[in-house]
Design an enzyme around this catalytic site. Structure first.
Site, mmCIF file in Angstrom:
data_model
loop_
_atom_site.group_PDB
_atom_site.id
_atom_site.type_symbol
_atom_site.label_atom_id
_atom_site.label_comp_id
_atom_site.label_asym_id
_atom_site.label_seq_id
_atom_site.Cartn_x
_atom_site.Cartn_y
_atom_site.Cartn_z
ATOM 1 N N ALA A 1 59.196 50.779 6.999
ATOM 2 C CA ALA A 1 59.332 50.486 5.566
ATOM 3 C C ALA A 1 59.807 51.701 4.778
ATOM 4 C CB ALA A 1 57.989 50.008 5.023
ATOM 5 N N GLU B 1 41.633 41.380 -0.905
ATOM 6 C CA GLU B 1 41.145 42.094 0.284
ATOM 7 C C GLU B 1 40.021 43.041 -0.121
ATOM 8 O OE1 GLU B 1 44.636 43.900 2.023
ATOM 9 O OE2 GLU B 1 45.021 42.105 3.220
ATOM 10 N N HIS C 1 40.060 50.408 11.463
ATOM 11 C CA HIS C 1 40.042 49.025 10.989
ATOM 12 C C HIS C 1 38.802 48.370 11.589
ATOM 13 C CE1 HIS C 1 41.033 44.911 10.087
ATOM 14 N NE2 HIS C 1 42.030 45.334 9.344
ATOM 15 N N ARG D 1 36.733 49.275 3.958
ATOM 16 C CA ARG D 1 36.814 49.293 5.420
ATOM 17 C C ARG D 1 35.855 50.267 6.088
ATOM 18 N NH1 ARG D 1 43.291 49.004 6.257
ATOM 19 N NH2 ARG D 1 43.343 46.788 5.843
ATOM 20 N N HIS E 1 43.226 52.879 12.817
ATOM 21 C CA HIS E 1 44.194 51.991 12.182
ATOM 22 C C HIS E 1 45.195 52.726 11.304
ATOM 23 C CE1 HIS E 1 45.681 48.299 10.562
ATOM 24 N NE2 HIS E 1 45.258 48.552 9.351
ATOM 25 N N ARG F 1 41.905 54.914 2.543
ATOM 26 C CA ARG F 1 42.984 54.071 2.010
ATOM 27 C C ARG F 1 42.449 52.708 1.589
ATOM 28 N NH1 ARG F 1 47.021 50.238 5.084
ATOM 29 N NH2 ARG F 1 45.138 49.943 6.291
HETATM 30 C C1 LIG Z 1 48.315 46.302 12.949
HETATM 31 C C2 LIG Z 1 48.583 46.913 11.599
HETATM 32 C C3 LIG Z 1 48.430 46.152 10.452
HETATM 33 C C4 LIG Z 1 48.676 46.711 9.198
HETATM 34 N N1 LIG Z 1 48.550 45.935 8.078
HETATM 35 C C5 LIG Z 1 48.897 46.447 6.876
HETATM 36 C C6 LIG Z 1 48.918 45.631 5.709
HETATM 37 O O1 LIG Z 1 48.642 44.430 5.758
HETATM 38 N N2 LIG Z 1 49.267 46.202 4.528
HETATM 39 C C7 LIG Z 1 49.603 47.522 4.420
HETATM 40 O O2 LIG Z 1 49.911 47.988 3.315
HETATM 41 N N3 LIG Z 1 49.596 48.307 5.512
HETATM 42 C C8 LIG Z 1 49.274 47.803 6.730
HETATM 43 N N4 LIG Z 1 49.295 48.599 7.833
HETATM 44 C C9 LIG Z 1 49.760 49.976 7.699
HETATM 45 C C10 LIG Z 1 51.272 49.970 7.497
HETATM 46 O O3 LIG Z 1 51.838 49.005 8.356
HETATM 47 C C11 LIG Z 1 51.858 51.324 7.813
HETATM 48 O O4 LIG Z 1 51.184 52.321 7.115
HETATM 49 C C12 LIG Z 1 53.324 51.370 7.400
HETATM 50 O O5 LIG Z 1 54.025 50.295 7.959
HETATM 51 C C13 LIG Z 1 53.940 52.673 7.829
HETATM 52 O O6 LIG Z 1 55.314 52.584 7.610
HETATM 53 P P1 LIG Z 1 56.210 53.843 7.873
HETATM 54 O O7 LIG Z 1 57.587 53.466 7.434
HETATM 55 O O8 LIG Z 1 55.592 55.055 7.305
HETATM 56 O O9 LIG Z 1 56.161 54.024 9.466
HETATM 57 P P2 LIG Z 1 56.377 52.950 10.661
HETATM 58 O O10 LIG Z 1 56.635 51.573 10.191
HETATM 59 O O11 LIG Z 1 55.271 53.165 11.616
HETATM 60 O O12 LIG Z 1 57.720 53.468 11.294
HETATM 61 C C14 LIG Z 1 57.787 54.691 11.972
HETATM 62 C C15 LIG Z 1 59.206 54.877 12.455
HETATM 63 O O13 LIG Z 1 59.362 56.213 12.908
HETATM 64 C C16 LIG Z 1 60.000 56.212 14.150
HETATM 65 N N5 LIG Z 1 59.617 57.428 14.858
HETATM 66 C C17 LIG Z 1 58.374 57.917 15.102
HETATM 67 N N6 LIG Z 1 58.461 59.067 15.788
HETATM 68 C C18 LIG Z 1 59.777 59.304 15.976
HETATM 69 C C19 LIG Z 1 60.518 60.310 16.632
HETATM 70 N N7 LIG Z 1 59.936 61.334 17.254
HETATM 71 N N8 LIG Z 1 61.876 60.214 16.641
HETATM 72 C C20 LIG Z 1 62.514 59.182 16.047
HETATM 73 N N9 LIG Z 1 61.859 58.199 15.406
HETATM 74 C C21 LIG Z 1 60.522 58.264 15.375
HETATM 75 C C22 LIG Z 1 59.531 54.940 14.820
HETATM 76 O O14 LIG Z 1 60.423 54.593 15.845
HETATM 77 C C23 LIG Z 1 59.572 53.982 13.631
HETATM 78 O O15 LIG Z 1 60.888 53.538 13.448
HETATM 79 C C24 LIG Z 1 49.059 48.062 9.098
HETATM 80 C C25 LIG Z 1 49.198 48.828 10.243
HETATM 81 C C26 LIG Z 1 48.968 48.265 11.498
HETATM 82 C C27 LIG Z 1 49.129 49.109 12.729
#
Ligand SMILES: Cc1cc2nc3c(=O)[nH]c(=O)nc-3n(C[C@H](O)[C@H](O)[C@H](O)COP(=O)(O)OP(=O)(O)OC[C@H]3O[C@@H](n4cnc5c(N)ncnc54)[C@H](O)[C@@H]3O)c2cc1C
Length: 531
Positions: free
Chosen positions: A15, A113, A237, A288, A349, A384
């Site tokens: 995201a 929630e 979680h 949580r 989580h 969080r």
């Molecule tokens: C099961 C689950 C349910 C969740 N539910 C919710 C929810 O309902 N609401 C909410 O707000 N949050 C929720 N969260 C938390 C939320 O999903 C995450 O905090 C958020 O999606 C993180 O997004 P991000 O873009 O920071 O990283 P991510 O979406 O984790 O993306 C990380 C990216 O970095 C890349 N990457 C990592 N290391 C490297 C590297 N060395 N080289 C190249 N690329 C790399 C990965 O390939 C990936 O593309 C949930 C999390 C989980 C695990």
């Protein structure tokens, strides 16, 4: 080795990374690197939804207060206000991108929630993250200025030390990354780099996060010279499915929001008892950390493997409508949630701490920005609030992009960067060691740095982390780099940062609970580690 030169490099395609890319791409050429597939980050796994003030009667002030209460007063109020006030706009943009949010009589359906005093969670049934990821990815793939680069695992950030003509200015100029299919290291340079690598959930044995959540961005930023903060606050979680085959299936918070009850399983004294009211007046809707600690307490007290989460008292049609994904998935495991309770355990989580950033997504190093779970922006404080994390990704992904666009003319060219040192050509014949070390880290972190901590346990963990760090460094220095080795090196780095942060906090606050310092100190202070 070719230098892949772009205007901006974004490491991470969840995201945060894709939001930043879409906000930059009308003016700049952007590469988005992902360690594996483009959809493999945590974003795609999010079930519950995204928090925003949209209900009549709800207010920004209320969302801010709920966030601060969950965060144990450690949040930075300016950041909280910034994120909460930008939330409705962020949701609007996602609607414009085509995210098919669940509707209710023509407006967005909102769930409630734990920790939220209003219904304010927009969602796509119980698979919000997947829908968001698909919409962002589709838009990014269609944009001519965005290049999506899967299977490219960032190893380390490029700074002045890597130039042909050495510079000590600390400016980040891109990244060295391993192209996993070929095993070759590529160089990506740019005027600005954004870390959007997600969290470090996999540092613990039980985790809801996908395999790639090994804290790479936090470790890379730390090695490059960024401050890292509040790493002791790891959110467990409360309700991960307990199943020895399927270890990472999360049961969304929304199930408790919609009436799910936590009960002791049958066969123990007081079996079937709904225990949350014994711990907190908010019962299943307590934050949580409170719910996770209560479950941990009952599991340890009674020697259980799990407790039960039960929604079967609700009408079958209600369950089918609200939790179609969980219903379908658990049916394949022989659990029909319309009639059966779900066995659950707490699991790591969310990483509340991370790379320190300001409201523009800037880190301590010029040219380096960060957004999303990899950061410590001040939003979450010591804990969080549910559904604030995706929101943080949208708000800071956009903020970092805006700052880069506004300061573009002042950002210098990256310069001529040296090639990756390819002298380490020996293939390791001890891959099993990497696997063992990985398992050892996750195990001692679970045992010694889990939901309830003590100084003695933290000292034991630090001792192990230090020994393993030496071993891994030796390994890293001598053998050809692999994706597993990159992750192991980062995991051990992050484990050390978590343990040291936990040892620095002489109180219990939010997610950090230690038997040696059970009280909360009057003044809330961030734990800041300086490299
Ligand atoms: C099961 C689950 C349910 C969740 N539910 C919710 C929810 O309902 N609401 C909410 O707000 N949050 C929720 N969260 C938390 C939320 O999903 C995450 O905090 C958020 O999606 C993180 O997004 P991000 O873009 O920071 O990283 P991510 O979406 O984790 O993306 C990380 C990216 O970095 C890349 N990457 C990592 N290391 C490297 C590297 N060395 N080289 C190249 N690329 C790399 C990965 O390939 C990936 O593309 C949930 C999390 C989980 C695990």
């Amino acid at each position: 080795m070719a230098d892949h030169r772009y205007d901006v490099i974004i490491i991470g395609s969840g995201a945060a990374g894709l939001t930043a890319a879409l906000n930059l791409a009308d003016r700049l050429k952007v590469a988005v690197l992902a360690k594996g597939g483009i959809s493999e980050g945590s974003t795609a796994y999010a079930q519950g939804g995204i928090a925003a003030v949209l209900e009549q009667g709800d207010t920004f002030e209320s969302h801010i207060e709920d966030t601060m209460i969950a965060g144990g007063g450690l949040n930075d109020r300016r950041t909280v206000e910034f994120v909460v006030e930008n939330a409705p706009k962020a949701i609007e943009r996602l609607v414009d991108l085509g995210v098919p949010f669940t509707a209710d009589h023509g407006s967005l359906h909102l769930t409630r929630e734990g920790g939220h005093s209003h219904r304010r969670i927009v969602h796509v049934d119980d698979a919000t993250g997947w829908a968001v990821q698909q919409a962002l990815e589709k838009a990014a793939a269609a944009h001519p200025n965005i290049t999506l680069v899967p299977d490219m695992a960032a190893i380390d950030l490029v700074n002045g030390r890597h130039l042909h003509h050495y510079s000590g200015d600390g400016r980040i100029r891109g990244v060295y990354a391993l192209h996993r299919p070929s095993g070759k290291v590529a160089l990506f340079t740019a005027r600005a780099t954004i870390l959007a690598t997600g969290g470090a959930g996999r540092v613990y044995q039980f985790s809801t996060a996908p395999r790639g959540a090994s804290g790479d961005g936090i470790a890379m930023a730390w090695r490059a010279g960024c401050r890292v903060s509040n790493m002791e606050f790891n959110q467990f979680h409360p309700t991960c499915l307990y199943n020895l085959e399927v270890k990472n299936f999360l049961i969304t918070e929304a199930m408790r929001g919609e009436g799910g009850l936590l009960k002791l399983p049958p066969g123990v004294p007081n079996g079937g008892h709904r225990f949350m009211p014994d711990f907190d007046p908010r019962a299943e809707l307590a934050p949580r950390d409170v719910v996770a600690r209560a479950i941990d307490h009952e599991i340890k007290r009674l020697g259980l493997d799990y407790v039960h989460l039960d929604i079967s008292h609700k009408p079958a049609a209600f369950i089918e409508q609200h939790f179609p994904t969980i219903l379908a998935r658990l049916l394949t495991l022989g659990i029909d949630i319309r009639t059966d309770p779900i066995p659950v355990v707490p699991a790591m989580h969310y990483t509340c701490g991370g790379v320190v950033i300001d409201l523009d997504g800037r880190t301590d190093l010029p040219g380096l920005y960060a957004a999303g779970e990899v950061t410590q922006s001040g939003l979450h404080g010591a804990n969080r609030l549910a559904s604030n994390s995706l929101l943080e990704c949208f708000v800071f992904g956009e903020a970092a992009a805006k700052h880069i666009l506004a300061s573009w003319d002042d950002l210098p060219d990256p310069g001529e960067v040296r090639e990756w040192d390819e002298s380490r050509v020996t293939d390791s014949d001890e891959d099993v060691v990497v696997q063992h070390n990985w398992r050892e880290i996750r195990r001692f972190m679970w045992d010694y740095v889990g939901i309830v901590r003590t100084t003695k346990r933290l000292e034991r963990a630090l001792h192990r982390a230090t020994l393993l760090a030496q071993e891994v460094q030796d390994y890293y220095g001598n053998y050809r780099i692999t994706s597993d080795l990159i992750e192991l090196r980062n995991l051990v780095e992050v484990a050390g940062l978590i343990v040291r942060s936990a040892m620095n906090r002489h109180e219990s606050r939010g997610l950090h609970y230690t038997l040696d310092f059970p009280d909360t100190l009057p003044e809330a202070k961030d734990t800041i580690l300086v490299p």
